[in-house]
Design a protein around this motif. Structure first.
Motif, short mmCIF file in Angstrom:
data_model
loop_
_atom_site.label_atom_id
_atom_site.label_comp_id
_atom_site.label_asym_id
_atom_site.label_seq_id
_atom_site.Cartn_x
_atom_site.Cartn_y
_atom_site.Cartn_z
N ILE A 127 0.83 -1.20 0.00
CA ILE A 127 0.00 0.00 0.00
C ILE A 127 0.87 1.26 0.00
O ILE A 127 0.61 2.21 -0.75
N MET A 128 1.90 1.28 0.83
CA MET A 128 2.77 2.46 0.88
C MET A 128 3.45 2.68 -0.46
O MET A 128 3.54 3.83 -0.93
N ASP A 129 3.91 1.63 -1.10
CA ASP A 129 4.52 1.77 -2.42
C ASP A 129 3.48 2.19 -3.46
O ASP A 129 3.77 3.00 -4.35
N TRP A 130 2.27 1.67 -3.33
CA TRP A 130 1.17 2.02 -4.24
C TRP A 130 0.83 3.51 -4.18
O TRP A 130 0.45 4.11 -5.20
N THR A 131 0.97 4.13 -3.01
CA THR A 131 0.67 5.57 -2.91
C THR A 131 1.59 6.40 -3.80
O THR A 131 1.24 7.52 -4.18
N GLN A 132 2.75 5.85 -4.16
CA GLN A 132 3.69 6.60 -4.99
C GLN A 132 3.30 6.60 -6.47
O GLN A 132 3.83 7.39 -7.25
N THR A 133 2.39 5.72 -6.84
CA THR A 133 1.96 5.65 -8.24
C THR A 133 0.48 5.95 -8.43
O THR A 133 0.07 6.31 -9.53
N ASN A 134 -0.33 5.82 -7.39
CA ASN A 134 -1.78 5.93 -7.53
C ASN A 134 -2.40 7.02 -6.67
O ASN A 134 -3.63 7.17 -6.70
N VAL A 135 -1.61 7.75 -5.91
CA VAL A 135 -2.13 8.78 -5.02
C VAL A 135 -1.35 10.07 -5.23
O VAL A 135 -0.11 10.05 -5.31
N HIS A 136 -2.08 11.18 -5.31
CA HIS A 136 -1.40 12.47 -5.48
C HIS A 136 -0.71 12.91 -4.19
O HIS A 136 0.43 13.37 -4.21
N HIS A 137 -1.40 12.77 -3.04
CA HIS A 137 -0.79 13.16 -1.76
C HIS A 137 -1.39 12.31 -0.64
O HIS A 137 -2.60 12.05 -0.62
N THR A 138 -0.52 11.88 0.29
CA THR A 138 -0.92 10.97 1.36
C THR A 138 -0.66 11.60 2.71
O THR A 138 0.35 12.28 2.91
N MET A 139 -1.58 11.37 3.65
CA MET A 139 -1.37 11.75 5.05
C MET A 139 -1.30 10.47 5.88
O MET A 139 -2.27 9.72 5.97
N PHE A 140 -0.12 10.22 6.45
CA PHE A 140 0.09 9.07 7.32
C PHE A 140 -0.03 9.55 8.77
O PHE A 140 0.56 10.57 9.13
#
Length: 303
Positions: A127-140
């Motif tokens: 999921i964390m790696d997926w945020t780099q290709t499928n999400v514009h910005h993430t809040m952890f």
């Protein structure tokens, strides 16, 4: 514009009673705009309370936002009925082909377990790696932030001598950060964690945005990974820390009341919420920054 969540989600009634604008699917379909797509990976045991807390903050923006509730694929919840999860949540396997403007990864009550020994750690890594290709910005957030810092940067965490538990004063380090527009220099933040991160292991490209001399770093900007890491809990209700305290007392634990939560530090009084305005402002700023910088074509995210 209001937030759009499933029509029958229990959080809808709570938010409507609080005056938060909530939109149904029929009304949303009539509006000729592209809503922002926000995903919430909810790792907390009390799913309903957590989704309500985040929906409340996301719904404060004037933009139209569609929220997708996401859960770990194979993890069985002990606290939320499977029927509820099947009705309102999608697994990460269900959404992994989608693109999101924003994505939130919550905390999880597994602070004592090494990351690699968490049962769903491999899916978390994906999921964390997926945020780099499928999400514009993430809040952890909280454990989610510690996990992302460990995975992306090798940041070390350590067990504190005593649990940081209560409402602590923090300082804004960078008043020019877009996520902190309008913030006071000094603010109160709810904290509930046993672990802290080792400052000496932070890479230079991580910027501290909010800090505390007493309980450590609160928020970091991670532009390389298009993310912010929030180690504490702006989303908490005024009763969240009190409920944790009562739960631990009921379990026979010896624990002090949450620091500076109750008036006169008297647990018999109603807790005060002294962070609400900053919580709303943080999420308004975050969503506004996403709106200003994301692609109109969702398919272009991550390209």
């Amino acid at each position: 514009m209001p937030i759009r969540i499933p029509d029958d989600l229990p959080a809808r009634r709570v938010l409507e009673n609080e005056g938060i604008a909530v939109m149904d699917s029929t009304r949303a379909a009539r509006q000729d705009i592209r809503p922002l797509q926000i995903g919430l990976l909810n790792l907390m045991p009390n799913k309903q309370r957590t989704e309500t807390q985040f929906a409340r903050l996301i719904g404060s923006t004037p933009l139209q936002v569609d929220v997708t509730l996401v859960r770990i694929t194979d993890h069985l919840s002990k606290n939320t009925p499977q029927e509820y999860l099947d009705t309102f949540y999608q697994t990460w396997e269900d959404v992994r082909s989608r693109k999101f403007d924003g994505f939130i990864v919550t905390g999880a009550p597994i602070a004592n377990i090494p990351f690699e020994e968490v049962r769903y750690w491999q899916e978390m890594v994906e999921i964390m790696d997926w945020t780099q290709t499928n999400v514009h910005h993430t809040m952890f957030i909280c454990w989610g932030a510690q996990a992302a810092l460990h995975h992306f940067h090798g940041v070390r965490r350590y067990r504190m001598p005593h649990k940081a538990f209560g409402v602590y004063r923090h300082k804004v380090v960078n008043t020019r950060a877009p996520y902190l527009r309008g913030f006071s220099d000094d603010l109160a933040v709810p904290v509930s964690r046993y672990n802290d991160i080792d400052r000496s292991s932070l890479p230079e490209d991580l910027e501290i945005l909010i800090d505390s001399a007493e309980v450590g770093i609160c928020m970091l900007d991670d532009p390389r990974h298009r993310a912010v890491h929030m180690l504490n809990h702006f989303e908490y209700d005024h009763t969240s820390l009190a409920e944790e305290y009562e739960r631990d007392i009921g379990a026979g634990m010896t624990i002090d009341p949450p620091v500076d939560l109750f008036p006169n530090n008297d647990p018999t009084q109603v807790p005060e919420n002294r962070w609400r305005s900053h919580a709303f402002l943080l999420f308004q700023n975050w969503i506004n920054e996403i709106y200003q910088t994301t692609h109109y074509d969702l398919d272009q995210i991550g390209s």
